[in-house]
Design a protein around this motif. Structure first.
Motif, mmCIF file in Angstrom:
data_model
loop_
_atom_site.group_PDB
_atom_site.id
_atom_site.type_symbol
_atom_site.label_atom_id
_atom_site.label_comp_id
_atom_site.label_asym_id
_atom_site.label_seq_id
_atom_site.Cartn_x
_atom_site.Cartn_y
_atom_site.Cartn_z
ATOM 1 N N PHE A 273 0.827 -1.215 0.000
ATOM 2 C CA PHE A 273 0.000 0.000 0.000
ATOM 3 C C PHE A 273 0.866 1.272 0.000
ATOM 4 C CE2 PHE A 273 -2.095 3.512 2.078
ATOM 5 C CZ PHE A 273 -3.392 3.489 1.596
ATOM 6 N N ASN A 274 1.883 1.304 0.861
ATOM 7 C CA ASN A 274 2.679 2.518 1.023
ATOM 8 C C ASN A 274 3.351 2.932 -0.288
ATOM 9 O OD1 ASN A 274 1.933 2.303 3.672
ATOM 10 N ND2 ASN A 274 3.941 1.641 4.430
ATOM 11 N N HIS A 275 3.891 1.942 -1.009
ATOM 12 C CA HIS A 275 4.572 2.284 -2.260
ATOM 13 C C HIS A 275 3.591 2.660 -3.359
ATOM 14 C CE1 HIS A 275 7.796 0.326 0.017
ATOM 15 N NE2 HIS A 275 8.618 1.074 -0.702
ATOM 16 N N CYS A 276 2.399 2.051 -3.370
ATOM 17 C CA CYS A 276 1.373 2.469 -4.349
ATOM 18 C C CYS A 276 1.086 3.960 -4.167
ATOM 19 C CB CYS A 276 0.077 1.675 -4.158
ATOM 20 S SG CYS A 276 0.190 -0.060 -4.642
ATOM 21 N N LEU A 277 0.918 4.367 -2.917
ATOM 22 C CA LEU A 277 0.629 5.781 -2.637
ATOM 23 C C LEU A 277 1.824 6.666 -3.007
ATOM 24 C CD1 LEU A 277 -1.389 7.836 -1.126
ATOM 25 C CD2 LEU A 277 0.172 7.591 0.786
ATOM 26 N N PHE A 278 3.014 6.185 -2.664
ATOM 27 C CA PHE A 278 4.240 6.967 -2.906
ATOM 28 C C PHE A 278 4.419 7.274 -4.400
ATOM 29 C CE2 PHE A 278 9.142 6.960 -2.726
ATOM 30 C CZ PHE A 278 9.212 8.264 -2.262
ATOM 31 N N TRP A 279 4.336 6.239 -5.252
ATOM 32 C CA TRP A 279 4.512 6.491 -6.695
ATOM 33 C C TRP A 279 3.451 7.451 -7.208
ATOM 34 C CZ3 TRP A 279 8.891 4.754 -6.032
ATOM 35 C CH2 TRP A 279 9.221 3.436 -5.716
ATOM 36 N N ASP A 280 2.277 7.326 -6.630
ATOM 37 C CA ASP A 280 1.136 8.092 -7.109
ATOM 38 C C ASP A 280 1.250 9.588 -6.810
ATOM 39 O OD1 ASP A 280 -1.199 7.636 -8.510
ATOM 40 O OD2 ASP A 280 -2.448 7.748 -6.706
ATOM 41 N N ILE A 281 1.892 9.937 -5.712
ATOM 42 C CA ILE A 281 1.964 11.369 -5.362
ATOM 43 C C ILE A 281 3.243 12.018 -5.900
ATOM 44 C CG2 ILE A 281 0.372 11.305 -3.385
ATOM 45 C CD1 ILE A 281 4.074 11.557 -2.653
ATOM 46 N N LEU A 282 4.048 11.236 -6.638
ATOM 47 C CA LEU A 282 5.246 11.802 -7.270
ATOM 48 C C LEU A 282 4.965 12.035 -8.751
ATOM 49 C CD1 LEU A 282 8.046 9.530 -5.751
ATOM 50 C CD2 LEU A 282 7.351 11.817 -4.999
#
Ligand code: MN3
Length: 198
Positions: free
Chosen positions: A74-83
């Motif tokens: 979950f954390n990395h899905c969000l991370f890529w998405d906000i970059l």
């Protein structure tokens, strides 16, 4: 239902010079892919198999493999998405909400950077929305604000401060990595996350 590694909407080298291509490649194709596969293996034939990732993360007393890999997924899905290599600036409306809560946009960035810099060892810094209110927190390892014993907010912006996220380019200079991060934050996506958390 299996979780799938989301496609990146930009190339490995798109976030340079802020995040280098090699770090992106390893981070996405090894670390994030690993969490995804391990999560799928950990939930196979369990009660978690047909649950949403949010519902899984909110479950008390998660088995370690589900907690670590579910958080990592979950954390990395969000991370890529906000970059983004072409981040859209923050809207005046969302900026006003941040100023109202933190005094100024700069104050919010300072508080967030402090949470990221002082997280001992591996973990994440977060901007969350809890009952409509913006809050900053950090979590260890691959924990997530949705998990028990965390802040309980919905994460809308996150920064990975594991060494695998920055060490090739920044070595021990985590604060430089945190500063660089602001140049590639897509505030439009953060605002979308905020609105959908309400
Ligand atoms: Mn990571």
């Amino acid at each position: 239902m299996l979780f799938t590694l989301p496609k990146l909407t930009y190339n490995y080298d798109s976030l340079e010079p802020y995040i280098d291509a090699k770090t992106m490649e390893i981070h996405y194709s090894k670390h994030h892919a690993g969490y995804t596969n391990n999560l799928n293996n950990a939930i196979k034939d369990t009660v978690f198999e047909n649950q949403s990732i949010e519902s899984i993360l909110k479950t008390p007393n998660l088995p370690n493999a589900v907690r670590n890999n579910g958080g990592g997924y979950f954390n990395h899905c969000l991370f890529w998405d906000i970059l983004s290599p072409n981040p859209e600036p923050i809207s005046s409306e969302f900026k006003s909400l941040i100023e109202e809560k933190f005094g100024s946009f700069e104050n919010m960035k300072e508080d967030f950077a402090k949470a990221a810099a002082t997280r001992f060892g591996s973990g994440w810094a977060w901007l969350c929305c809890k009952n409509g209110e913006l809050i900053i927190c950090s979590t260890p390892n691959q924990d997530n604000p949705l998990m028990e014993n965390s802040c309980g907010g919905t994460p809308i912006l996150g920064l990975d401060v594991w060494e695998h996220a920055y060490y090739l380019n920044y070595q021990n200079r985590r604060p430089d990595y945190i500063t660089a991060f602001w140049s590639i934050v897509n505030w439009k996506q953060v605002e979308i996350n905020y609105r959908s958390s309400l």
